[in-house]
Design a protein around this motif. Structure first.
Motif, short mmCIF file in Angstrom:
data_model
loop_
_atom_site.label_atom_id
_atom_site.label_comp_id
_atom_site.label_asym_id
_atom_site.label_seq_id
_atom_site.Cartn_x
_atom_site.Cartn_y
_atom_site.Cartn_z
N MET A 40 50.38 49.81 6.70
CA MET A 40 50.97 49.96 8.03
C MET A 40 49.88 49.90 9.06
SD MET A 40 53.11 53.24 9.35
CE MET A 40 51.85 54.43 9.70
N THR A 41 50.14 49.26 10.16
CA THR A 41 49.16 49.24 11.23
C THR A 41 49.85 49.45 12.55
OG1 THR A 41 47.37 47.99 12.22
CG2 THR A 41 49.31 46.76 11.58
N LEU A 42 49.16 50.08 13.43
CA LEU A 42 49.72 50.29 14.75
C LEU A 42 49.71 48.98 15.51
CD1 LEU A 42 48.04 53.68 15.56
CD2 LEU A 42 50.29 53.25 14.62
N LEU A 43 50.60 48.90 16.46
CA LEU A 43 50.81 47.62 17.13
C LEU A 43 49.98 47.49 18.39
CD1 LEU A 43 54.64 47.45 16.68
CD2 LEU A 43 52.87 46.44 15.28
N GLU A 44 48.75 47.83 18.31
CA GLU A 44 47.89 47.66 19.46
C GLU A 44 47.41 46.22 19.53
OE1 GLU A 44 45.47 51.61 20.29
OE2 GLU A 44 45.18 50.80 18.31
N THR A 45 47.00 45.83 20.71
CA THR A 45 46.40 44.51 20.87
C THR A 45 44.96 44.67 21.29
OG1 THR A 45 47.08 44.42 23.16
CG2 THR A 45 48.59 43.50 21.55
N ASP A 46 44.27 45.56 20.63
CA ASP A 46 42.93 45.88 21.12
C ASP A 46 41.83 45.10 20.40
OD1 ASP A 46 42.49 49.00 19.31
OD2 ASP A 46 43.28 47.07 18.72
N ASP A 71 47.96 40.51 6.77
CA ASP A 71 49.10 39.69 7.13
C ASP A 71 50.31 40.59 7.32
OD1 ASP A 71 50.71 37.51 7.55
OD2 ASP A 71 51.13 37.22 5.42
N ALA A 72 50.92 40.51 8.48
CA ALA A 72 52.11 41.32 8.72
C ALA A 72 53.25 40.82 7.84
CB ALA A 72 52.51 41.26 10.19
N ILE A 73 54.01 41.73 7.31
CA ILE A 73 55.10 41.33 6.41
C ILE A 73 56.47 41.49 7.09
CG2 ILE A 73 53.77 41.88 4.36
CD1 ILE A 73 55.44 44.44 4.08
N ASP A 74 56.44 41.57 8.41
CA ASP A 74 57.69 41.56 9.18
C ASP A 74 58.60 42.74 8.86
OD1 ASP A 74 56.81 39.31 10.41
OD2 ASP A 74 58.06 37.92 9.27
N ILE A 75 58.00 43.84 8.54
CA ILE A 75 58.76 45.07 8.39
C ILE A 75 58.22 46.06 9.41
CG2 ILE A 75 59.37 47.00 6.88
CD1 ILE A 75 60.65 44.44 5.99
N VAL A 80 53.89 48.19 12.19
CA VAL A 80 54.36 47.16 11.28
C VAL A 80 53.57 47.26 9.97
CG1 VAL A 80 52.73 45.41 12.15
CG2 VAL A 80 54.85 44.69 11.05
N TYR A 81 54.24 47.02 8.90
CA TYR A 81 53.57 47.00 7.61
C TYR A 81 52.80 45.69 7.45
CZ TYR A 81 55.86 51.18 5.84
OH TYR A 81 56.27 52.47 5.65
#
Lengths: 253, 106
Positions: free
Chosen positions: B1-7, A203-207, A183-184
């Motif tokens: 962009m960030t990876l969707l980990e929950t670490d 802050d995630a921008i929901d993309i 997610v961006y």
């Protein structure tokens, strides 16, 4: 099983959890019970996509599921068949903006009593037919959070739906569009009073970033090659794109 | 962009543990008497350990059955919860889903 490379890379163990089933008929789930498979050093067992920055990995789970059965532990799941994966033909039936449905465990959240995932919906933010940024991805406008990594992203339409340049249909169709991976985010300044110093939060921008379904097949091909195996088509690739009220595109195996 | 980990930075993960304490493998509470106990298994290429989890309330309300018939109902059973553990003690979670391919000889 399909997930992201970054989900399992570097982990000492990975536990895969299945909803239980009373018997091996997969007739109905046994909500409230689950079975699991523990994998040591999962990074060594998964096969990653051959392109390093394509965040898709696959693992054959049939041996693990078979071993569960041997011990009377039956599991219930629905497999997504390759026939419903978005490919060069079926992507032509999609418009630039389509509603998408993805299921997963955002922020580790799920139904802890019934062991069911959380479903969310959004829309494609870039045309699925286009490789965004020259990569095998497209973007989705949706609330995407950590823990959703590896979520399948579906086109799941019931009732009335339209096929690009064709018209409206009544029925249902499902298509696996890809795998959610990232997610961006944006960096947001936060003013701290009274010191007047600023800090920042992300802050995630929901993309969200979705790797297209073809990357799954590419990873599967790499996994099969050492065994002298190849994928074989079991259904016409465009079957899922045709309107059908009776077709069951998800398999029990 | 960030990876969707929950670490990291995910307090909710700690607040909502996947497995209630009574369900850990090392725990030998009364509930274990009713739990199917797998016989010792040899190490295999994929599964090194097998086990059973039960939701906290399943003992009280019995297991519920759900007919999975519609397309949208079926989608809820395509995913697997993946819990990973790391050498430094961190835990993370992610999602996987079952993908079926037909294979033939090369």
């Amino acid at each position: 099983m399909v997930t992201n490379k970054h989900v399992i890379e570097g982990a000492e163990t990975a536990r895969l959890r299945f909803v239980a089933c009373e018997d091996d008929t997969m007739s109905a789930p046994l909500l409230g019970q689950a079975h699991h498979i523990d994998i040591q050093a999962p990074g060594t067992l998964f096969t990653g996509h051959p392109t390093g920055d394509v965040d898709v990995a696959v693992l054959p789970i049939s041996p693990g599921v078979s071993r569960l059965k041997e011990h009377g532990q039956f599991v219930f799941f629905r497999a997504v068949t390759s026939a419903v994966s978005m490919d060069d033909a079926s992507v032509q039936t999609l418009d630039a903006m389509e509603e998408v449905t993805f299921l997963g465990y955002p922020n580790g959240l799920y139904d802890q009593v019934n062991f069911l995932p959380i479903a969310r919906r959004g829309h494609t933010a870039t045309p699925p037919a286009v490789d965004y940024g020259g990569q095998p991805v497209f973007l989705v406008d949706a609330s995407v959070f950590p823990g959703s990594s590896g979520s399948p992203v579906f086109l799941a339409q019931t009732g009335t739906y339209s096929i690009r340049n064709t018209g409206a249909y009544v029925g249902q169709r499902v298509m696996l569009l890809g795998v959610l991976a990232a997610v961006y985010q944006r960096t947001v300044p936060v003013l701290q009073v009274p010191t007047a110093t600023a800090s920042f939060v992300r802050d995630a921008i929901d993309i969200g970033i979705v790797y297209k379904a073809r990357t799954i097949n590419e990873a599967v091909d790499v996994a099969l090659a050492p065994h002298g195996l190849k994928r074989s088509s079991e259904e016409p690739p465009d079957q899922v794109a045709q309107p059908s009220a009776s077709q069951d595109p998800l398999s029990e195996q | 962009m960030t990876l969707l980990e929950t670490d990291e930075g995910l307090e909710g993960y700690e607040d909502h543990p996947d497995v209630p304490p009574a369900q850990h493998d090392d725990d030998h509470g009364a509930d274990d008497h009713d739990r199917p106990v797998p016989s010792p298994v040899e190490a295999v290429d994929v599964a090194q350990a097998l086990g059973t989890l039960r939701a906290p309330t399943s003992e009280l309300c019995q297991a519920l059955h759900l007919r999975v018939e519609t397309l949208l109902e079926q989608l809820f059973f395509t995913t697997l919860y993946i819990e990973t553990s790391y050498a430094d003690g961190r835990k993370a979670s992610g999602t996987g889903f079952v993908y079926n391919v037909h294979v033939g000889g090369g």
